[in-house]
Design a protein around this motif. Structure first.
Motif, PDB file in Angstrom:
ATOM      1  N   THR A  80      29.115  43.088  49.915  1.00  0.00           N
ATOM      2  CA  THR A  80      28.243  44.068  49.380  1.00  0.00           C
ATOM      3  C   THR A  80      28.994  45.402  49.305  1.00  0.00           C
ATOM      4  OG1 THR A  80      27.482  44.657  51.629  1.00  0.00           O
ATOM      5  CG2 THR A  80      26.047  43.202  50.238  1.00  0.00           C
ATOM      6  N   ASN A  81      28.734  46.002  48.059  1.00  0.00           N
ATOM      7  CA  ASN A  81      29.355  47.448  47.797  1.00  0.00           C
ATOM      8  C   ASN A  81      31.025  47.451  47.808  1.00  0.00           C
ATOM      9  OD1 ASN A  81      26.794  48.799  47.603  1.00  0.00           O
ATOM     10  ND2 ASN A  81      26.678  48.487  49.910  1.00  0.00           N
ATOM     11  N   PHE A  82      31.397  46.195  47.446  1.00  0.00           N
ATOM     12  CA  PHE A  82      33.064  46.228  47.392  1.00  0.00           C
ATOM     13  C   PHE A  82      33.613  47.000  46.407  1.00  0.00           C
ATOM     14  CE2 PHE A  82      36.054  43.823  44.492  1.00  0.00           C
ATOM     15  CZ  PHE A  82      37.226  44.313  45.246  1.00  0.00           C
ATOM     16  N   ARG A  83      32.822  47.200  45.398  1.00  0.00           N
ATOM     17  CA  ARG A  83      33.552  48.088  44.084  1.00  0.00           C
ATOM     18  C   ARG A  83      33.574  49.553  44.546  1.00  0.00           C
ATOM     19  NH1 ARG A  83      29.516  50.861  41.144  1.00  0.00           N
ATOM     20  NH2 ARG A  83      27.572  50.295  41.912  1.00  0.00           N
ATOM     21  N   LYS A  84      32.989  49.975  45.674  1.00  0.00           N
ATOM     22  CA  LYS A  84      32.938  51.229  46.109  1.00  0.00           C
ATOM     23  C   LYS A  84      33.996  51.548  47.029  1.00  0.00           C
ATOM     24  CE  LYS A  84      28.843  52.934  46.642  1.00  0.00           C
ATOM     25  NZ  LYS A  84      27.287  53.070  47.082  1.00  0.00           N
ATOM     26  N   TRP A  85      34.924  50.840  47.351  1.00  0.00           N
ATOM     27  CA  TRP A  85      36.006  50.774  48.461  1.00  0.00           C
ATOM     28  C   TRP A  85      36.673  52.193  48.592  1.00  0.00           C
ATOM     29  CZ3 TRP A  85      41.054  51.189  48.088  1.00  0.00           C
ATOM     30  CH2 TRP A  85      41.515  50.769  47.076  1.00  0.00           C
ATOM     31  N   ARG A  86      36.927  52.636  47.352  1.00  0.00           N
ATOM     32  CA  ARG A  86      37.771  53.881  47.537  1.00  0.00           C
ATOM     33  C   ARG A  86      36.923  55.283  47.841  1.00  0.00           C
ATOM     34  NH1 ARG A  86      39.802  54.624  41.896  1.00  0.00           N
ATOM     35  NH2 ARG A  86      41.278  56.232  42.997  1.00  0.00           N
ATOM     36  N   SER A  87      35.243  55.159  47.403  1.00  0.00           N
ATOM     37  CA  SER A  87      34.623  56.103  47.669  1.00  0.00           C
ATOM     38  C   SER A  87      34.537  56.239  49.519  1.00  0.00           C
ATOM     39  CB  SER A  87      33.220  56.049  46.998  1.00  0.00           C
ATOM     40  OG  SER A  87      32.503  55.031  47.610  1.00  0.00           O
ATOM     41  N   ALA A 125      42.616  47.925  49.735  1.00  0.00           N
ATOM     42  CA  ALA A 125      41.737  47.069  50.142  1.00  0.00           C
ATOM     43  C   ALA A 125      42.351  45.560  49.785  1.00  0.00           C
ATOM     44  CB  ALA A 125      40.460  47.306  49.335  1.00  0.00           C
ATOM     45  N   PHE A 126      41.940  44.613  50.363  1.00  0.00           N
ATOM     46  CA  PHE A 126      42.758  43.460  50.213  1.00  0.00           C
ATOM     47  C   PHE A 126      41.643  42.262  50.243  1.00  0.00           C
ATOM     48  CE2 PHE A 126      45.675  46.145  52.216  1.00  0.00           C
ATOM     49  CZ  PHE A 126      46.632  46.235  51.452  1.00  0.00           C
ATOM     50  N   LEU A 127      40.985  42.009  48.933  1.00  0.00           N
ATOM     51  CA  LEU A 127      39.943  41.265  48.640  1.00  0.00           C
ATOM     52  C   LEU A 127      40.359  39.603  49.256  1.00  0.00           C
ATOM     53  CD1 LEU A 127      37.190  40.876  47.556  1.00  0.00           C
ATOM     54  CD2 LEU A 127      38.143  40.389  45.532  1.00  0.00           C
ATOM     55  N   MET A 187      40.331  44.694  38.235  1.00  0.00           N
ATOM     56  CA  MET A 187      39.169  45.714  37.973  1.00  0.00           C
ATOM     57  C   MET A 187      38.992  47.016  39.098  1.00  0.00           C
ATOM     58  SD  MET A 187      36.072  43.070  36.630  1.00  0.00           S
ATOM     59  CE  MET A 187      34.909  44.275  36.667  1.00  0.00           C
ATOM     60  N   TYR A 188      39.221  46.623  40.209  1.00  0.00           N
ATOM     61  CA  TYR A 188      38.985  47.392  41.151  1.00  0.00           C
ATOM     62  C   TYR A 188      40.363  47.862  42.064  1.00  0.00           C
ATOM     63  CZ  TYR A 188      34.299  46.077  40.279  1.00  0.00           C
ATOM     64  OH  TYR A 188      33.085  45.835  39.573  1.00  0.00           O
TER      65      TYR A 188
END
Length: 563
Positions: free
Chosen positions: A448-455, A461-463, A488-489
């Motif tokens: 969850t909330n993966f796309r927000k990792w930089r914030s 990050a390593f998916l 994308m991210y």
């Protein structure tokens, strides 16, 4: 009804004004940086898609009315005239041509976004979540696959196809209790979150075969179907007016990590280490007898302590004493760090190291080393992490690890589920960066909330595709999707394999071949790879006299280290 060439048009030409002046999210007096929808509001307001009020407030809890939604949707799609495809003229019992928003409401109805109740549009009635699902699904041409199973939305519900569609496109994940709450009113903050997710999707998906463009599809599903028809195919996100996507991975990685390996050193994982163990990770022998450099980054992490788990788990009851035991274990003479240092020293080289931060439990009081019991809250959890960081730093200084470069910390947990953890991570990253260190993360495929990792303050990050187990179906779809998200991210990718025994080796061949293949297709061999190897799979590849293990070792070294 007119067929809207909408998905791409909408994402590329949106001008959405809710209220009067132009106030950025960072300036809203009622939207602090810690607010759950801050990033979404920031994204939309930065493009003037959604604005605040004259008094400097955003009013996130105010509801969106049906008329507001109609006005915003028509402006988003730049529609100025009603559709001429409707079979009958539409009129309203509660609106006239002079009513505010009448033309936008008429446009929305001719395109089928909303429904009437006995001829009434009810413009000032709050928009509900099921109505919003219908409007978004139709306007942006979203179609589901009947896979969603919200406990409060029957598949016979007339709104189910629309709810299923926006769930399929990750516009919503519903609530933690697996409900969608279709009758709940939509607030400005919620609407911002929904719109942000829509607008941050690619305009389309480009399919390439061996680097050459062979097609463009409006959805990932159709792109995936096209990709199956071409050898060495890759899928890439097309940029929109509001988001520029790269066709490469790991573009947001501030650490420049090229190839790292996860070393598990928790209780009942790998209890002791030797220099010889790490020799199989720091260098390798080519078929013609040359010695070459192998992994240069080592992520030291333990999942278990003596009594439970150090990650977010129902059996995580770890207190200060348990974290101290993990620190002692990591820095012990026969622990990972000293033996890795010995291996690097013998080759006159240096290895980069990240040390994991256990997940501070969230559900019960915390016991300190002096037997003081403190209430479990954000402050006490942060205090526990601060203590841990200080102890690790102290132990590092107290040991002779001259052939290791301490790079920073690895967040052990693989997802961010609750708002308190978002606040915790922001505070942890601030502390780590103040000390001049990096902070990295490896979210799992459905995090969850993966796309927000930089914030949250992560530097890389390593998916995880999570496609390596023999029982997993749709391995290629999982890999394509993971590499798409990595583009994308801006993340890297975690390559995965279990610690197979010789008798199990055949079970891992398909997945490992695919991982190596996709790594080459998408350029993972250039940057951004971490390697999950179970407990000691690389050592087994290097030492087991078995054709599958030897082949895996050659594939791994040829793909990532031959250059």
């Amino acid at each position: 009804m007119r067929k809207l060439a909408i998905a791409t048009i909408a994402l590329c030409s949106i001008v959405l004004l809710l209220t009067t002046p132009k106030i950025q999210a960072s300036g809203f007096t009622d939207i602090p940086a810690t607010y759950w929808a801050y990033d979404d509001i920031q994204f939309l307001s930065s493009y003037e898609i959604i604005n605040g009020y004259d008094n400097g407030k955003f009013q996130p809890g105010a509801v969106i009315t049906r008329k507001d939604a109609a006005v915003m949707m028509t402006r988003a799609l730049e529609l100025t005239e009603p559709s001429t495809d409707t079979e009958s003229e539409i009129s309203f019992t509660d609106m006239t041509p002079s009513s505010p928003g009448y033309n936008e409401v008429l446009i929305s109805m001719t395109n089928g976004w909303f429904t009437l109740t006995d001829g009434a549009f009810k413009p000032d009635q709050p928009l509900t979540r099921d109505e919003m699902a219908k409007a978004l699904a139709i306007a942006f041409s979203y179609k589901g696959k009947e896979h969603s199973d919200f406990t409060d939305v029957s598949k016979y519900d007339p709104y189910y196809p629309f709810i299923d569609a926006i769930a399929h496109y990750k516009v919503t994940t519903g609530y933690k209790d697996n409900t969608f709450r279709p009758a709940e009113q939509v607030t400005r903050a919620q609407f911002s979150a929904f719109l942000s997710r829509v607008f941050q999707q690619p305009a389309s998906y480009e399919v390439r075969s061996q680097g050459q463009i062979v097609g463009n599809s409006p959805s990932f599903g159709s792109a995936l179907h096209m990709a199956t028809e071409y050898p060495q195919s890759t899928i890439h996100p097309a940029s929109t007016k509001y988001r520029e996507f790269s066709d490469k991975i790991a573009t947001k990685d501030r650490t420049n990590l090229k190839s790292g390996v996860l070393i598990y050193n928790g209780v009942n994982e790998k209890n002791t280490f030797t220099k010889e163990f790490f020799d199989h990770y720091t260098n390798y022998k080519t078929p013609d007898g040359q010695m070459k450099d192998f992994f240069n980054t080592f992520i030291i992490l333990g999942l278990r302590y003596n009594g439970g788990w150090l990650s977010e788990h129902t059996n995580n009851h770890a207190d200060y004493m348990d974290w101290q035991s993990y620190i002692d274990r990591t820095f012990a003479e026969n622990g990972a760090l000293q033996q890795l240092n010995a291996s690097a020293q013998s080759q006159n080289k240096k290895a980069d190291v990240y040390i994991a931060i256990p997940y501070p439990k969230r559900e019960e009081p915390i016991l300190k080393l002096n037997d003081e019991v403190v209430e479990n809250n954000l402050e006490s959890r942060m205090e526990m992490v601060n203590w841990y960081l200080s102890e690790v730093s102290k132990e590092w200084r107290n040991h002779d690890l001259d052939h290791l470069n301490f790079k920073g910390y690895y967040w052990l947990n693989e997802t961010v589920r609750v708002h308190e953890d978002e606040l915790l991570l922001s505070a942890v990253s601030e502390r780590i960066h103040k000390d001049g260190d990096f902070f990295i993360y490896a979210p799992h495929a459905t995090s969850t909330n993966f796309r927000k990792w930089r914030s949250y303050g992560f530097d890389a990050a390593f998916l995880q595709p999570n496609a390596f187990r023999a029982s997993v179906e749709n391995k290629e779809e999982r890999l394509h999707r993971a590499f798409l998200y990595a583009q994308m991210y801006g993340t890297g990718i975690t390559i995965e394999i279990n610690s197979y025994s010789i008798n199990q080796a055949e079970d891992g061949i398909e997945a490992f071949n695919l991982y190596m293949d996709y790594a080459k297709r998408y350029g993972l061999d250039e940057k951004g790879m971490t390697f999950y190897q179970g407990i000691n799979m690389v050592e087994r590849m290097a030492t087991y006299n078995h054709p599958v293990f030897r082949q895996w070792h050659k594939q791994l070294t040829d793909t990532f280290f031959a250059k």
